[in-house]
Each structure stands twice: as structure tokens, then as C-alpha cells.
Design a protein around this motif. Structure first.
Motif, PDB file in Angstrom:
ATOM      1  N   ASN A 246      68.068  13.822 104.223  1.00  0.00           N
ATOM      2  CA  ASN A 246      68.604  14.473 103.024  1.00  0.00           C
ATOM      3  C   ASN A 246      70.124  14.496 103.078  1.00  0.00           C
ATOM      4  O   ASN A 246      70.725  14.286 104.128  1.00  0.00           O
ATOM      5  CB  ASN A 246      68.037  15.884 102.882  1.00  0.00           C
ATOM      6  CG  ASN A 246      68.601  16.832 103.921  1.00  0.00           C
ATOM      7  OD1 ASN A 246      69.697  17.374 103.772  1.00  0.00           O
ATOM      8  ND2 ASN A 246      67.847  17.053 105.004  1.00  0.00           N
TER       9      ASN A 246
ATOM     10  N   ILE B 114      59.004  17.116 105.565  1.00  0.00           N
ATOM     11  CA  ILE B 114      58.037  16.591 104.606  1.00  0.00           C
ATOM     12  C   ILE B 114      57.804  15.107 104.874  1.00  0.00           C
ATOM     13  O   ILE B 114      58.745  14.323 105.003  1.00  0.00           O
ATOM     14  CB  ILE B 114      58.539  16.815 103.169  1.00  0.00           C
ATOM     15  CG1 ILE B 114      58.572  18.318 102.860  1.00  0.00           C
ATOM     16  CG2 ILE B 114      57.655  16.076 102.162  1.00  0.00           C
ATOM     17  CD1 ILE B 114      59.128  18.646 101.497  1.00  0.00           C
ATOM     18  N   ALA B 115      56.538  14.738 104.966  1.00  0.00           N
ATOM     19  CA  ALA B 115      56.187  13.336 105.191  1.00  0.00           C
ATOM     20  C   ALA B 115      56.731  12.471 104.061  1.00  0.00           C
ATOM     21  O   ALA B 115      56.580  12.801 102.876  1.00  0.00           O
ATOM     22  CB  ALA B 115      54.668  13.182 105.288  1.00  0.00           C
ATOM     23  N   GLY B 116      57.361  11.368 104.435  1.00  0.00           N
ATOM     24  CA  GLY B 116      57.943  10.469 103.460  1.00  0.00           C
ATOM     25  C   GLY B 116      59.442  10.624 103.321  1.00  0.00           C
ATOM     26  O   GLY B 116      60.117   9.695 102.884  1.00  0.00           O
ATOM     27  N   VAL B 117      59.964  11.801 103.689  1.00  0.00           N
ATOM     28  CA  VAL B 117      61.408  12.010 103.642  1.00  0.00           C
ATOM     29  C   VAL B 117      62.050  11.367 104.865  1.00  0.00           C
ATOM     30  O   VAL B 117      61.646  11.625 105.996  1.00  0.00           O
ATOM     31  CB  VAL B 117      61.753  13.512 103.595  1.00  0.00           C
ATOM     32  CG1 VAL B 117      63.265  13.726 103.781  1.00  0.00           C
ATOM     33  CG2 VAL B 117      61.300  14.115 102.271  1.00  0.00           C
TER      34      VAL B 117
ATOM     35  N   ASN C 132      63.369  17.797 105.716  1.00  0.00           N
ATOM     36  CA  ASN C 132      63.115  16.786 106.745  1.00  0.00           C
ATOM     37  C   ASN C 132      61.784  16.953 107.450  1.00  0.00           C
ATOM     38  O   ASN C 132      61.422  16.130 108.286  1.00  0.00           O
ATOM     39  CB  ASN C 132      64.265  16.771 107.751  1.00  0.00           C
ATOM     40  CG  ASN C 132      65.489  16.061 107.215  1.00  0.00           C
ATOM     41  OD1 ASN C 132      65.525  15.658 106.060  1.00  0.00           O
ATOM     42  ND2 ASN C 132      66.509  15.907 108.038  1.00  0.00           N
TER      43      ASN C 132
ATOM     44  N   TRP D 180      56.207   7.645  96.939  1.00  0.00           N
ATOM     45  CA  TRP D 180      57.380   8.479  96.666  1.00  0.00           C
ATOM     46  C   TRP D 180      57.060   9.607  95.697  1.00  0.00           C
ATOM     47  O   TRP D 180      57.632  10.710  95.803  1.00  0.00           O
ATOM     48  CB  TRP D 180      58.538   7.637  96.129  1.00  0.00           C
ATOM     49  CG  TRP D 180      58.336   7.087  94.745  1.00  0.00           C
ATOM     50  CD1 TRP D 180      57.896   5.846  94.399  1.00  0.00           C
ATOM     51  CD2 TRP D 180      58.569   7.788  93.507  1.00  0.00           C
ATOM     52  NE1 TRP D 180      57.828   5.719  93.038  1.00  0.00           N
ATOM     53  CE2 TRP D 180      58.239   6.896  92.461  1.00  0.00           C
ATOM     54  CE3 TRP D 180      59.016   9.066  93.185  1.00  0.00           C
ATOM     55  CZ2 TRP D 180      58.335   7.247  91.110  1.00  0.00           C
ATOM     56  CZ3 TRP D 180      59.113   9.428  91.841  1.00  0.00           C
ATOM     57  CH2 TRP D 180      58.780   8.520  90.824  1.00  0.00           C
TER      58      TRP D 180
ATOM     59  N   VAL E 124      63.851   8.698 100.578  1.00  0.00           N
ATOM     60  CA  VAL E 124      62.426   8.687 100.921  1.00  0.00           C
ATOM     61  C   VAL E 124      61.936   7.248 100.964  1.00  0.00           C
ATOM     62  O   VAL E 124      62.509   6.356 100.328  1.00  0.00           O
ATOM     63  CB  VAL E 124      61.585   9.508  99.915  1.00  0.00           C
ATOM     64  CG1 VAL E 124      62.101  10.947  99.828  1.00  0.00           C
ATOM     65  CG2 VAL E 124      61.575   8.872  98.534  1.00  0.00           C
TER      66      VAL E 124
ATOM     67  N   ASN F 275      64.956   1.910 100.989  1.00  0.00           N
ATOM     68  CA  ASN F 275      64.295   3.124 100.564  1.00  0.00           C
ATOM     69  C   ASN F 275      64.738   3.493  99.157  1.00  0.00           C
ATOM     70  O   ASN F 275      65.566   2.812  98.554  1.00  0.00           O
ATOM     71  CB  ASN F 275      64.613   4.272 101.533  1.00  0.00           C
ATOM     72  CG  ASN F 275      64.054   4.023 102.913  1.00  0.00           C
ATOM     73  OD1 ASN F 275      62.919   3.564 103.065  1.00  0.00           O
ATOM     74  ND2 ASN F 275      64.837   4.299 103.937  1.00  0.00           N
TER      75      ASN F 275
ATOM     76  N   LEU G 101      55.467  17.144  96.832  1.00  0.00           N
ATOM     77  CA  LEU G 101      55.520  18.051  97.983  1.00  0.00           C
ATOM     78  C   LEU G 101      56.859  18.785  98.050  1.00  0.00           C
ATOM     79  O   LEU G 101      56.911  19.985  98.333  1.00  0.00           O
ATOM     80  CB  LEU G 101      55.285  17.268  99.269  1.00  0.00           C
ATOM     81  CG  LEU G 101      53.846  16.829  99.550  1.00  0.00           C
ATOM     82  CD1 LEU G 101      53.810  15.864 100.728  1.00  0.00           C
ATOM     83  CD2 LEU G 101      52.970  18.049  99.834  1.00  0.00           C
ATOM     84  N   ILE G 102      57.928  18.049  97.776  1.00  0.00           N
ATOM     85  CA  ILE G 102      59.248  18.683  97.773  1.00  0.00           C
ATOM     86  C   ILE G 102      59.297  19.786  96.717  1.00  0.00           C
ATOM     87  O   ILE G 102      59.767  20.902  96.978  1.00  0.00           O
ATOM     88  CB  ILE G 102      60.345  17.640  97.517  1.00  0.00           C
ATOM     89  CG1 ILE G 102      60.469  16.688  98.704  1.00  0.00           C
ATOM     90  CG2 ILE G 102      61.692  18.331  97.258  1.00  0.00           C
ATOM     91  CD1 ILE G 102      61.421  15.530  98.459  1.00  0.00           C
TER      92      ILE G 102
ATOM     93  N   THR H  61      55.572  12.392  97.619  1.00  0.00           N
ATOM     94  CA  THR H  61      56.647  13.061  98.364  1.00  0.00           C
ATOM     95  C   THR H  61      57.426  13.984  97.444  1.00  0.00           C
ATOM     96  O   THR H  61      57.754  15.131  97.809  1.00  0.00           O
ATOM     97  CB  THR H  61      57.583  12.021  98.988  1.00  0.00           C
ATOM     98  OG1 THR H  61      56.832  11.146  99.833  1.00  0.00           O
ATOM     99  CG2 THR H  61      58.675  12.698  99.811  1.00  0.00           C
TER     100      THR H  61
END
Length: 260
Positions: free
Chosen positions: A214, A208-211, A206, A148, A143, A185, A154-155, A151
Motif C-alpha cells: 500500500n 489482505i490476500a491479493g494486496v 497488507n 482484484w 494488488v 500488477n 475485502l478491503i 480483493t
């Protein structure tokens, strides 16, 4: 080959030795990152010296590039190579469908880019890395540093709808500072215990904003090469498993200083 190698290092070497036999003169080859990939780079460099192979290599991390150059391999950027014939890389876990978890070496973004820019991806591992279901190894997610923690939240919220057993998320550290990847990152390690649907989880993460990316490699691995401490090697490809053997005792001295 030093005689005091651990059983796991012998297994990694066996898989690496068998995998580099797939490399042919004139190929463009992607070089993975991690302890198993380091064995592979050594084995490949030995073949180049002994057989005069002409190869163009693309590394998936700064440390792999440094090792490869020190051993005489030619390293170029992926933009210069444009496309690769073969990538050989390790994995933290591999299931029966050749889905992978990668990123224990914090190079998952470049590893996935290089692997998907190749005609074929060969994964090398000690036999213990083959699992019934992914998830015992923490899933790395790269991320951007900005926000972070948001993020990560959210995850965690989205994991409630996924078929996983755990929801613990940890920022990977290097000493007292967050670890930084080659792209500057950070890495979030998801301790999920078991992943019931890797494809659905990968797609969710993928979005999610900021990711950035993976560590689930879905439909990317073509061949899995599993090494054993006694030199036995299993190759899994197209639903077929074959066995062979590598003579570990007959290895060259170039491995004597590989302490990984």
C-alpha cells in the motif's frame, strides 16, 4: 530555466535543487518516480556534470531509469547496489509526523523497497503537499490482477473498522484498460477523505490476500523538503523546521524540455 513555468513547477524545482545538495561524491542514491522526482533527476545530473560526482543510482521505475540514463547517470539494480546511502523521492501527501501517501505515479512498490533499503529517505514536494491529516489524496494499493475485485471487496469490508471518512474504491485505468505497474500488477485507489490512524490502516491492508503493498509510508521518511514558487525552501527533520532559498532564475537550460 524557462520563464513560463507554473508556480507549482517552480516549487518542485526549488525542493529538488535543495535536496540534491545532500548528495555526496561516491554515494549510492535511490531515484524516485513522478513529476517532482523528474526535476530532482535533472538537478542531480547537472551536479554530476558540473562537479564530476561519482554516483551509483537505483531507479524506482522504468521511466525514471530511462530519464536518468539519458542524462548520463549510472543506473544499476538494487541487487547490484545492495544498500543505498540516500533515496530522494516525491510524495502525494505528507503529514506532521512525516507519514506519507505515495503511489500517484503507480510505482509505490519499488519506491517503498528502495526507500527502506536506504540509510536515509529525503522527500521533496511543493508546499501544498503538506497536510494536517492524510487521506484527501486517494490511497493507492497495489494488488495482483487475479481476483482484484474480490480483493477490493475485502478491503471495503475491512475499512468499516478503520478511522476513515470514505470507502470508495476505484480500479485505476489507463485509457480503457486497467493500468499495469512495472510488476504487471494493478492499482486500487482508495478515496478515504481522511485517515485517522495511518499505521493501523497500513497493517490491515497488507494482511489482505491479493494486496502486494500500500502507499502509506510510515516511519520511512527522515527529511521533508518543501519548495515554494518564490524559491523559498523549508526543511523538516527531527521535529525542526528550517528555511532557505534557491535562486530559480539562475537555473541551467537542461530544464527547458521538462514538461511535467
Amino acid at each position: 530555466m524557462p520563464t513560463d513555468l507554473s508556480p507549482i513547477d517552480k516549487a518542485k524545482f526549488a525542493a529538488s535543487r535543495r535536496a540534491v545538495d545532500l548528495v555526496q561524491d561516491g554515494m549510492k542514491v535511490g531515484l524516485g518516480t513522478g513529476s517532482t522526482a523528474a526535476w530532482m533527476v535533472r538537478c542531480l545530473a547537472e551536479r554530476v556534470r558540473e562537479e564530476g560526482l561519482r554516483l551509483t543510482c537505483v531507479a524506482t521505475s522504468t521511466r525514471t531509469a530511462e530519464l536518468a540514463r539519458s542524462l548520463g547517470l549510472t543506473i544499476v539494480t538494487l541487487d547490484e547496489a545492495k544498500w543505498l546511502d540516500l533515496t530522494i523521492d516525491g510524495a502525494d501527501e505528507a503529514d506532521g509526523a512525516l507519514n506519507l501517501i505515495k503511489g500517484g505515479g503507480a510505482a509505490l512498490l519499488q519506491e517503498k523497497i528502495v526507500a527502506t533499503a536506504s540509510d536515509r529517505m529525503v522527500v521533496i514536494a511543493d508546499a501544498a503537499k503538506e497536510v494536517r491529516a492524510l487521506g484527501a489524496f486517494p490511497l493507492p494499493v497495489e494488488v495482483i490482477p487475479f481476483g482484484w475485485s474480490a480483493t477490493a471487496r475485502l478491503i471495503e469490508e475491512h475499512l468499516a473498522a478503520q478511522d476513515v471518512l470514505g470507502h470508495d474504491i476505484r480500479l485505476r485505468m489507463a485509457g480503457d484498460q486497467p493500468l499495469r505497474t512495472d510488476e504487471n500488477n494493478v492499482i486500487l485507489d482508495l478515496h478515504l477523505k481522511r485517515i485517522g490512524n495511518p499505521r493501523a490502516l497500513s497493517l490491515m491492508l497488507n494482511q489482505i490476500a491479493g494486496v502486494v503493498e500500500n502507499g502509506l509510508f510510515i516511519d520511512i521518511c527522515d527529511t521533508l523538503v518543501l519548495g515554494h514558487p518564490d524559491g523559498k525552501v523549508e526543511t523538516v527533520e527531527g521535529g525542526t523546521r528550517t528555511e532557505g532559498r534557491v535562486d530559480i532564475a539562475a537555473s541551467a537550460n537542461i530544464f527547458a524540455d521538462l514538461g511535467e
